[in-house]
Every structure is written in structure tokens, then in C-alpha cells.
Design an enzyme around this catalytic site. Structure first.
Site, PDB file in Angstrom:
ATOM      1  N   GLY A  69      51.352  27.663 -15.279  1.00  0.00           N
ATOM      2  CA  GLY A  69      51.401  29.001 -14.712  1.00  0.00           C
ATOM      3  C   GLY A  69      52.258  29.045 -13.449  1.00  0.00           C
ATOM      4  O   GLY A  69      52.987  30.016 -13.215  1.00  0.00           O
ATOM      5  N   THR A  70      52.169  28.017 -12.627  1.00  0.00           N
ATOM      6  CA  THR A  70      52.998  27.955 -11.419  1.00  0.00           C
ATOM      7  C   THR A  70      54.473  27.928 -11.782  1.00  0.00           C
ATOM      8  O   THR A  70      55.299  28.614 -11.159  1.00  0.00           O
ATOM      9  CB  THR A  70      52.628  26.714 -10.590  1.00  0.00           C
ATOM     10  N   GLN A 177      44.469  35.250 -13.417  1.00  0.00           N
ATOM     11  CA  GLN A 177      43.018  35.388 -13.354  1.00  0.00           C
ATOM     12  C   GLN A 177      42.468  36.432 -14.324  1.00  0.00           C
ATOM     13  O   GLN A 177      41.285  36.392 -14.655  1.00  0.00           O
ATOM     14  CB  GLN A 177      42.586  35.747 -11.928  1.00  0.00           C
ATOM     15  N   SER A 194      48.522  31.565 -16.966  1.00  0.00           N
ATOM     16  CA  SER A 194      48.267  30.135 -17.112  1.00  0.00           C
ATOM     17  C   SER A 194      47.105  29.909 -18.064  1.00  0.00           C
ATOM     18  O   SER A 194      46.017  30.475 -17.890  1.00  0.00           O
ATOM     19  CB  SER A 194      47.939  29.526 -15.741  1.00  0.00           C
ATOM     20  N   ALA A 195      47.305  29.067 -19.083  1.00  0.00           N
ATOM     21  CA  ALA A 195      46.336  28.925 -20.160  1.00  0.00           C
ATOM     22  C   ALA A 195      45.014  28.329 -19.709  1.00  0.00           C
ATOM     23  O   ALA A 195      43.957  28.683 -20.241  1.00  0.00           O
ATOM     24  CB  ALA A 195      46.928  28.074 -21.283  1.00  0.00           C
ATOM     25  N   HIS A 196      45.020  27.426 -18.745  1.00  0.00           N
ATOM     26  CA  HIS A 196      43.760  26.771 -18.387  1.00  0.00           C
ATOM     27  C   HIS A 196      42.809  27.702 -17.649  1.00  0.00           C
ATOM     28  O   HIS A 196      41.645  27.372 -17.438  1.00  0.00           O
ATOM     29  CB  HIS A 196      44.008  25.500 -17.565  1.00  0.00           C
ATOM     30  N   CYS A 320      36.898  25.423   6.354  1.00  0.00           N
ATOM     31  CA  CYS A 320      36.010  24.294   6.660  1.00  0.00           C
ATOM     32  C   CYS A 320      35.959  23.295   5.521  1.00  0.00           C
ATOM     33  O   CYS A 320      35.286  22.276   5.627  1.00  0.00           O
ATOM     34  CB  CYS A 320      34.603  24.806   6.943  1.00  0.00           C
TER      35      CYS A 320
END
Length: 459
Positions: A69-70, A177, A194-196, A320
Site C-alpha cells: 500500500g505504501t 483503512q 493495501s491488502a493486509h 509514550c
């Protein structure tokens, strides 16, 4: 052990597993070759492209598969900017885009281009008016995610697409998403996913470029995937990605309705069960499976470790939980509390019992982390001065806010407390603490060492 982090990666869907295993036997050959093994592989690739295009809502010849996807985002932004370089070098993005978009924007800026970030409201949403103000005659491309990856807020893509179309500017949508839940509405120009994220295998991305969009692929020319994604595709993974996308979309409406009930319960109960917590993101216009909240006086990394020890895998946008000591760019843009941040994103099939179990565990975990940090309800004390200065240099999230909470009762109503901190998180969390506690944040001022944040006691 309940896995509650599908916003990072969804478990492999059973259909994806079946398709992957089957295509390993049938899809190993080069689909560009004319012999029978190649023709068989080509049929699999064409069928996968048609299935994915149907789910996206585009033509099959508008969609290519990428290694991630990136990669799809970077290829889409670079190609669209290059295709419109004669128009200008101005790029518009939202302040809460995924890091892949922001990294591409930073590269564009470093190469001499200009970038405008459109701000969001406290719920994490952009406005069409914000994009209307940002785009101009020199704007080559605008980018907007379909839904936020950290807080789940769904963006007004259709309205922004109308604004961009009126200005003659293509809109690239990062749909990573949301694509598993349904097609992206509106007249977008370029789309990446993105497939995952929907239960397909990792290492497969989608890039769709509408006909008529000026697009110039960057890098050496390649004859595969319309020249937009060079190299031999991982055909078994591509087949599994397309098959799982079709499968999750067939289940999406029913599963979304079921998970939305669980997430609504989680959002309500967290606010009631955990003191000093802020539930963030839009309560209505949001992804059905995702909830995010931040807890005051909590070390986020310890909180996530303790939830993991209790059997719950969750994620966080909290500073954090990283070595950067900077707040999440999404939470910072929203102006909400970042310390003790927890993102819960439920996979398909999550049960009410699993969510209830998490809600039973969470209050005790938060209380335990606070106790270890020395957070106790301060005893009433007589004010000692009209103003106090606190040296919190070297203290990291959430200690500067803890010190502020301990000190506020030592000044009278109307008095001030100034916290000197070199932790960038304080810039976000001290104003958020004031909003939650009903005090006035007066602003910040640079000091030779760190920054001074001043708060006025109002009650």
C-alpha cells in the site's frame, strides 16, 4: 488471546488462505508468456484485476497491483505530480494523513515543491471549505484519506472531490483503512489501498488511476502493470488479495452493524469506567470497528505491555510508546490528549464476551500503571503562593502533567502554575489536561532550556 489491532494488519481471511494455496499450484508461471502455463497465470491475473476493480469501483484497465500500500501511495503521488508538473508544484494534504503520504509530501517539498496541510477539527475531520481554501491555480494534486487510521474518523471525500473537481485538481484517496468496508464515494481521481488491512496477504497494494487523469510513472519504464508498477507480480498473493476483498465486502454490511454495537459499548463504558480518560474521534462518522481513547497520568508503553500481559493485543498513537518523544501527528493535529493512548480495532468475528473481558481488565490495568507512577488523589492543602514554577526538565510523558496536577491545588483560584518542560508531548497534553480539568491554558513561552507552559487555576 484477543487480537484487537486490525488497523495495523488484519488476520489472514480464510478465503485468502484458500486462494493463496490454490494459486501456488496454478499461478507460478509468467502471465506475459503465450504457452499454456503462462495463459493459465494470465487468466488468474485478469480475474483478480476484475474482482479488485469491481470492489474499488473502477475499470480493470485503470487498476494495477503494487508491492504494498505504501508503494501504491508513493507511486500515485509521484506519478500524478509529474503528470501535472506544467500546472505547478503545489501539493495539498490533510494534517492527519498516513505517514506514507506525509513522507511523499516531504520529499516533494525537498525537491522544490510546495505543500499545504489542511487542518482538522477536534474530531479529526477535514472540511471541504478547508480544501477549497488550499487548492489554487498552481495545485497539481490534493490528497485525502478515506478514514483515519488512528482514530477512525471518516473523511468527507465526496465533498472534497467536488471542490477539487471544480478547481480542476485531481484528488488522490488513501483508502487503506476503509476499502474492506465499502467503495469510496465521490469523483476521486487516484486511489491507493493495501491488502493486509482487509485480511489479504501482506505485500500487495492497489493503485487505481481514472482515465483522463494526467499521470506520468516515475523511474525506468516497465512493460508490466501498465508501466506503473515494475517487476513480476506476486500472482498467488494478488489472487488471494482480490478473493479476500470480494469475500470481506460480501460480509461487510452485516459485520459492520455488529461491530459498531460493540465499539459503541466500548466507547461508552471506557468513559464511565476509567477516570480522567478522553475518547477521541467522531462518535458517529467513523469506521465501525475502531475506537481510540487516551488516559491521563499513564505511561502509554507500560499500559500497552500490561494489556498484552492481560491477553489483549492493542495499539497506540501515543508518543509514550515510541523513542521519538513526540506526539502522534494525528493526535497533535486534533489537539487531543496523547498520553496513555490506546487504539482498539476489532477483527471480524469479535464477540461481545471478548469486548466485555477487555472492559473488565482495563480499569485495573490503568489504575495499576498510575499507582506505579505515584499518581494519587491530592489531599486538600492551603495555597502557598499566587504563582508557582515547576521544573520538569528531563521528565517524560506523563510526568510533566502529573507534576502539574499535584501542584495546581497549591495556588489559589486565579493563581498560575508554570511548567518548564523539554518534552514536546507537553505542548499537546498540558492544554488537553486543562480542558479536561476545567482550568485555563494561558500559552507557552520559550526558555533557554525547554518551554514554559502556564496554566491558570479556575476552580
Amino acid at each position: 488471546m484477543p487480537y484487537f489491532d486490525t488497523a495495523s494488519a488484519a488476520p489472514l481471511h480464510p478465503v485468502a488462505r484458500q486462494a493463496l494455496q490454490a494459486s501456488l499450484d496454478e499461478g507460478w508461471a509468467d502471465p506475459a508468456r503465450l504457452y499454456r502455463e503462462g495463459r493459465r497465470a494470465r487468466l488468474l491475473l485478469d480475474a483478480a484485476r476484475e474482482a479488485a476493480a469491481e470492489a474499488v469501483g473502477c475499470r480493470p484497465d485503470e487498476l494495477v497491483f503494487t508491492p504494498s500500500g505504501t508503494h501504491a501511495v508513493h507511486t500515485g503521488i509521484a506519478g500524478a505530480l509529474a503528470g501535472r508538473r506544467r500546472v505547478g508544484g503545489h501539493l495539498v494534504v490533510s494534517a492527519v494523513e498516513h505517514s506514507s503520504v506525509l513522507h511523499a509530501a516531504e520529499l516533494h517539498r525537498g525537491g522544490g515543491g510546495t505543500v499545504t496541510e489542511v487542518g482538522v477539527d477536534r474530531l479529526g475531520a477535514v472540511s471541504a471549505a478547508g480544501y477549497a481554501d488550499a487548492v489554487g491555480p498552481a495545485t497539481a494534486l490534493a490528497c485525502l484519506q478515506s478514514a483515519n487510521h488512528e482514530v477512525g474518523t471518516v473523511q468527507p471525500v465526496a465533498e472534497v472531490a467536488e471542490v477539487c473537481a471544480a478547481a480542476g485538481v485531481p484528488l488522490l484517496v488513501d483508502a487503506a483503512q476503509s476499502l474492506g468496508w465499502g467503495p469510496v464515494e465521490g469523483a476521486w481521481s487516484v486511489l491507493a489501498a493495501s491488502a493486509h488491512k482487509w485480511g489479504g496477504p501482506a505485500g500487495v497494494g492497489l493503485l487505481a488511476v481514472r482515465k483522463g487523469v494526467r499521470f506520468s510513472p516515475q523511474g525506468p519504464a516497465d512493460e508490466r502493470e501498465s508501466g506503473r508498477s515494475p517487476g513480476f507480480v506476486n500472482l498467488p498473493a494478488v489472487v488471494a488479495a482480490a478473493a479476500s476483498l470480494r469475500a470481506v465486502r460480501a460480509e461487510a454490511d452485516a459485520e459492520a452493524a455488529r461491530l459498531r454495537v460493540l465499539v459503541d459499548r466500548l466507547r461508552r463504558r471506557v468513559a464511565r469506567l476509567v477516570p480522567d480518560v478522553e475518547v477521541v474521534g467522531d462518535p458517529d462518522r467513523r469506521l465501525p470497528h475502531l475506537a481510540t481513547f487516551s488516559c491521563l497520568y499513564v505511561d502509554g508503553e507500560t499500559l500497552l505491555h500490561e494489556l498484552d500481559r492481560a491477553g489483549y493485543s492493542v495499539s497506540s498513537g501515543s508518543s509514550c510508546t515510541s523513542s521519538t518523544l513526540t506526539p502522534s501527528h494525528v493526535l497533535r493535529a486534533m489537539g487531543v490528549l496523547s498520553e496513555g493512548n490506546v487504539r482498539v480495532s476489532l477483527p471480524a468475528g469479535t464477540t461481545a464476551a471478548e469486548v466485555n473481558g477487555f472492559l473488565e481488565v482495563l480499569p485495573g490495568v490503568v489504575a495499576g500503571v498510575r499507582e506505579r507512577l505515584g499518581v494519587t488523589e491530592p489531599s486538600p492543602v492551603a495555597p502557598v503562593a499566587d504563582s508557582l514554577d515547576l521544573d520538569a526538565l528531563g521528565l517524560r510523558c506523563p510526568q510533566p502533567v502529573i507534576e502539574l496536577a499535584r501542584a495546581i491545588g497549591r495556588v489559589p483560584v486565579g493563581g498560575t502554575v508554570t511548567v518548564l518542560s523539554d518534552d514536546e508531548v507537553a505542548r499537546l497534553d498540558i492544554p488537553a489536561w486543562c480542558a479536561m480539568r476545567g482550568h485555563a491554558y494561558l500559552g507557552e513561552a520559550p526558555r533557554p532550556a525547554g518551554t514554559a507552559y502556564t496554566v491558570r487555576r479556575l476552580r
